[in-house]
Design a protein around this motif. Structure first.
Motif, PDB file in Angstrom:
ATOM      1  N   SER A 129       0.840  -1.199   0.000  1.00 52.06           N
ATOM      2  CA  SER A 129       0.000   0.000   0.000  1.00 52.06           C
ATOM      3  C   SER A 129       0.874   1.248   0.000  1.00 52.06           C
ATOM      4  O   SER A 129       2.077   1.191   0.310  1.00 52.06           O
ATOM      5  CB  SER A 129      -0.906   0.019   1.232  1.00 52.06           C
ATOM      6  N   GLY A 130       0.248   2.359  -0.304  1.00 47.89           N
ATOM      7  CA  GLY A 130       0.946   3.637  -0.262  1.00 47.89           C
ATOM      8  C   GLY A 130       1.436   3.960   1.137  1.00 47.89           C
ATOM      9  O   GLY A 130       2.508   4.541   1.305  1.00 47.89           O
ATOM     10  N   TYR A 131       0.651   3.565   2.149  1.00 44.72           N
ATOM     11  CA  TYR A 131       1.059   3.824   3.535  1.00 44.72           C
ATOM     12  C   TYR A 131       2.320   3.047   3.893  1.00 44.72           C
ATOM     13  O   TYR A 131       3.207   3.574   4.562  1.00 44.72           O
ATOM     14  CB  TYR A 131      -0.063   3.466   4.512  1.00 44.72           C
ATOM     15  N   ARG A 132       2.392   1.823   3.438  1.00 46.06           N
ATOM     16  CA  ARG A 132       3.593   1.021   3.709  1.00 46.06           C
ATOM     17  C   ARG A 132       4.809   1.631   3.020  1.00 46.06           C
ATOM     18  O   ARG A 132       5.889   1.707   3.598  1.00 46.06           O
ATOM     19  CB  ARG A 132       3.393  -0.416   3.255  1.00 46.06           C
ATOM     20  N   LEU A 134       5.179   4.740   2.164  1.00 47.20           N
ATOM     21  CA  LEU A 134       5.469   5.998   2.857  1.00 47.20           C
ATOM     22  C   LEU A 134       6.236   5.732   4.152  1.00 47.20           C
ATOM     23  O   LEU A 134       7.177   6.456   4.490  1.00 47.20           O
ATOM     24  CB  LEU A 134       4.171   6.759   3.141  1.00 47.20           C
ATOM     25  N   GLY A 135       5.842   4.671   4.873  1.00 48.97           N
ATOM     26  CA  GLY A 135       6.554   4.298   6.095  1.00 48.97           C
ATOM     27  C   GLY A 135       8.000   3.937   5.825  1.00 48.97           C
ATOM     28  O   GLY A 135       8.911   4.330   6.567  1.00 48.97           O
TER      29      GLY A 135
END
Length: 148
Positions: A129-132, A134-135
């Motif tokens: 995902s984009g969140y992963r 980004l992390g």
């Protein structure tokens, strides 16, 4: 059970940091090969003693015949274990423990994300995902700050 897993991960992280620090210190004095081989020999002796005293373990070991490629995967795991000790020791000797472990954690998270995305090793499949991403990017920025 989740709490036990979290506690085990925290303890494992502490063990890895302490072992890495010890190996880096010894590796600077005697080199990587003795630093890796002596603990492996000691682990072999300790595990052999445990197997000899707990006869039910032999039965569990024999169950590996029933696991498709079980022994093969464990041979790969053993080779990876030697690689982990060798590369981590070298990295700590060259960069110091903080940067070395930050990069190790980044690479573990990235690789785990790919493994989950592909559903390898019987893992539940989870999309990247984009969140992963980004992390992971934030972690790279953090590693850069640690290095300064």
């Amino acid at each position: 059970m989740l709490y036990y897993g979290i506690i085990a991960a925290l303890i494992g992280g502490i063990f890895i940091a302490v072992q890495g620090g010890i190996n880096g210190m010894i590796g600077n004095k005697v080199g990587i090969f003795p630093t890796v081989i002596v603990p492996v020999i000691i682990q072999f002796i300790i595990l052999s003693a445990i197997i000899l005293t707990k006869k039910d373990l032999i039965g569990n070991i024999l169950k590996l015949r029933d696991v498709k490629f079980g022994v093969g995967f464990l041979i790969i795991s053993a080779i990876l274990g030697l690689g982990i000790m060798s590369t981590l020791t070298f990295s700590i000797m060259e960069t110091g423990p903080l940067v070395a472990f930050a990069i190790v954690i980044f690479s573990q998270l990235f690789t785990s994300m790919v493994v989950e995305h592909m559903g390898l090793f019987d893992m539940v499949q989870k999309s990247i995902s984009g969140y992963r991403m980004l992390g992971l990017l934030a972690m790279l920025v953090g590693i850069g700050l640690f290095y300064k």
